[in-house]
Design a protein around this motif. Structure first.
Motif, PDB file in Angstrom:
ATOM      1  N   UNK A 174      52.942 -50.632 -90.704  1.00  0.00           N
ATOM      2  CA  UNK A 174      54.269 -51.027 -90.582  1.00  0.00           C
ATOM      3  C   UNK A 174      54.302 -51.070 -88.749  1.00  0.00           C
ATOM      4  N   UNK A 204      55.000 -54.655 -97.013  1.00  0.00           N
ATOM      5  CA  UNK A 204      55.968 -54.355 -96.092  1.00  0.00           C
ATOM      6  C   UNK A 204      56.676 -53.323 -95.870  1.00  0.00           C
ATOM      7  N   UNK A 205      56.025 -52.211 -96.585  1.00  0.00           N
ATOM      8  CA  UNK A 205      56.922 -50.876 -96.634  1.00  0.00           C
ATOM      9  C   UNK A 205      56.858 -50.375 -95.273  1.00  0.00           C
ATOM     10  N   UNK A 206      57.988 -49.663 -94.781  1.00  0.00           N
ATOM     11  CA  UNK A 206      58.093 -49.004 -93.519  1.00  0.00           C
ATOM     12  C   UNK A 206      57.927 -47.489 -93.487  1.00  0.00           C
ATOM     13  N   UNK A 207      57.357 -46.910 -94.628  1.00  0.00           N
ATOM     14  CA  UNK A 207      57.322 -45.586 -94.734  1.00  0.00           C
ATOM     15  C   UNK A 207      56.185 -44.948 -93.954  1.00  0.00           C
ATOM     16  N   UNK A 234      54.526 -51.936-101.584  1.00  0.00           N
ATOM     17  CA  UNK A 234      55.036 -52.843-101.017  1.00  0.00           C
ATOM     18  C   UNK A 234      54.274 -53.280 -99.566  1.00  0.00           C
ATOM     19  N   UNK A 245      57.164 -36.901-110.787  1.00  0.00           N
ATOM     20  CA  UNK A 245      56.273 -37.592-109.366  1.00  0.00           C
ATOM     21  C   UNK A 245      54.922 -37.157-109.430  1.00  0.00           C
ATOM     22  N   UNK A 263      59.298 -31.804-111.611  1.00  0.00           N
ATOM     23  CA  UNK A 263      58.449 -32.560-110.576  1.00  0.00           C
ATOM     24  C   UNK A 263      57.342 -33.207-111.355  1.00  0.00           C
ATOM     25  N   UNK A 290      52.922 -54.426 -87.848  1.00  0.00           N
ATOM     26  CA  UNK A 290      54.048 -55.541 -88.442  1.00  0.00           C
ATOM     27  C   UNK A 290      55.245 -55.589 -87.501  1.00  0.00           C
ATOM     28  N   UNK A 291      55.675 -54.153 -86.975  1.00  0.00           N
ATOM     29  CA  UNK A 291      56.912 -54.397 -86.113  1.00  0.00           C
ATOM     30  C   UNK A 291      56.429 -54.975 -84.682  1.00  0.00           C
ATOM     31  N   UNK A 340      55.911 -58.745 -85.168  1.00  0.00           N
ATOM     32  CA  UNK A 340      57.307 -59.776 -85.220  1.00  0.00           C
ATOM     33  C   UNK A 340      58.074 -59.700 -83.855  1.00  0.00           C
ATOM     34  N   UNK A 374      59.004 -62.943 -81.981  1.00  0.00           N
ATOM     35  CA  UNK A 374      60.561 -63.376 -81.766  1.00  0.00           C
ATOM     36  C   UNK A 374      60.677 -63.340 -80.498  1.00  0.00           C
TER      37      UNK A 374
END
Lengths: 200, 148
Positions: free
Chosen positions: A44, A32-35, A30, A22, A19, A47-48, A51, A55
């Motif tokens: 996230x 723009x990470x979607x975690x 990032x 880590x 381990x 951002x979702x 956008x 759109x």
């Protein structure tokens, strides 16, 4: 019995070693990470929402037609935040406004900088520093034709070790002259958290 | 009594070992990339040159890009991709669209964000996106496993 404890210790030691790759680190992530980190409103989700709204607005046929010949002037209303969370909703509408502006389809009025605008105009008019010919006159700004309004709500359900949060962001474009809603759409997000048996 | 305690201990040890292996992966690999470039034929009709690259063999076994199409809404490019899960279980993915102008320059470089996508077993789902502005003539769809 003793053997059992020894085995356990050995396995724990191996586990720790494996381990360690880590373990605590500090690094750039990032943007723009979607975690998802928690069921709370996160970057996230913002951002979702932004956008998806942009759109939808850019591709809605009546608005495509409207924006093909001119760039309508829009004012953005504050988001009605009906969630139990403290969210910087202006940041959501700022993202939406920036994306819409960059699409080249819409123009915006920013009421949050009115105080500074008035001060600047007063200086130009009254201070005697500015050439009268180039000084900007009061009462020449354009009025908004449309108002962009939004609602933000959440439904939280908790049962045992599960937390289920449902977010709904609704946005509408209102024609200020006729009072008619020209466009509306919503974005739904569901986040589910299950507490593990050993998790904190 | 002693026997059962021993069993519990071994059980715990096994669980820890399993957890360790499960946690070992801390990285996300690049996944699938689908590119579509606007093209015009001799009659001036609009077409799309498509290219799909799999950078991750395990992802290639999980997901398939069935169809990619694009059209114009007004003067802005709109894209739809149909994705199919090859797995029998529900799988989470992430995707994003990047946009490029006629010269191949990225528009709003790095501004896009990953979006979650959940596919139930053998399900086909379409994802859509609209270009940020009329300059966009080419897109790149990226699909990957969720970041850990």
């Amino acid at each position: 019995m003793k053997n059992g404890i020894k085995t356990l210790l050995a396995v724990a030691a191996i586990g720790t070693l494996a381990l360690s790759g880590c373990a605590s680190t500090m690094q750039y992530g990032d943007a723009g990470s979607a975690k998802p980190i928690s069921t709370e409103f996160g970057s996230s989700d913002l951002q979702q929402i932004a956008e998806s709204m942009v759109d939808s607005m850019i591709s809605f046929p009546p608005l495509v037609e409207l924006t093909s010949s001119k760039r309508p002037v829009v004012s953005v209303d504050k988001v009605k935040n009906k969630t139990m969370q403290h969210i910087d909703t202006e940041s959501v509408t700022d993202s939406i406004r920036a994306k819409l502006l960059r699409s080249g389809k819409f123009r915006f009025i920013d009421r949050t900088t009115d105080a500074q605008t008035i001060e600047e105009l007063k200086t130009q008019q009254d201070s005697g520093l500015v050439d009268k010919k180039s000084a900007v006159q009061f009462g020449q700004q354009l009025g908004a034709e449309f108002l962009l309004t939004s609602n933000f709500s959440e439904i939280v359900q908790k049962a045992g070790s599960t937390t289920d949060v449902y977010y709904k962001f609704t946005m509408s474009l209102k024609n200020l002259k006729t009072g008619i809603l020209e466009w509306s759409d919503e974005k739904e997000i569901r986040k589910v958290f299950k507490r593990g048996t050993f998790g904190g | 009594m002693k026997q059962s305690r021993k069993l519990v201990l071994y059980g715990m040890a096994a669980a820890m070992l399993l957890a360790t292996t499960g946690l070992a992966g801390c990285s996300t690999t690049a996944g699938v990339e689908a590119t579509g470039k606007t093209s015009w034929n001799e009659e001036g009709a609009r077409g799309l040159d498509k290219k799909i690259i799999f950078n991750n063999s395990s992802l290639a076994g999980d997901i398939e890009i069935v169809d990619v199409k694009s059209a114009l809404v007004g003067d802005v490019m709109r894209v739809q991709a149909a994705l199919r899960s090859k797995d029998k279980d529900t799988l989470p993915f992430q995707y994003r669209f990047d946009w490029y102008d006629a010269g191949g320059f990225e528009i709003n470089s790095g501004a896009g964000s990953w979006k979650p996508l959940i596919l139930t077993g053998r399900e086909t789902k379409t994802i859509q996106a609209v270009a940020p502005d009329p300059r966009a003539k080419e897109f790149k769809l990226k699909i990957r496993e969720p970041d850990k």
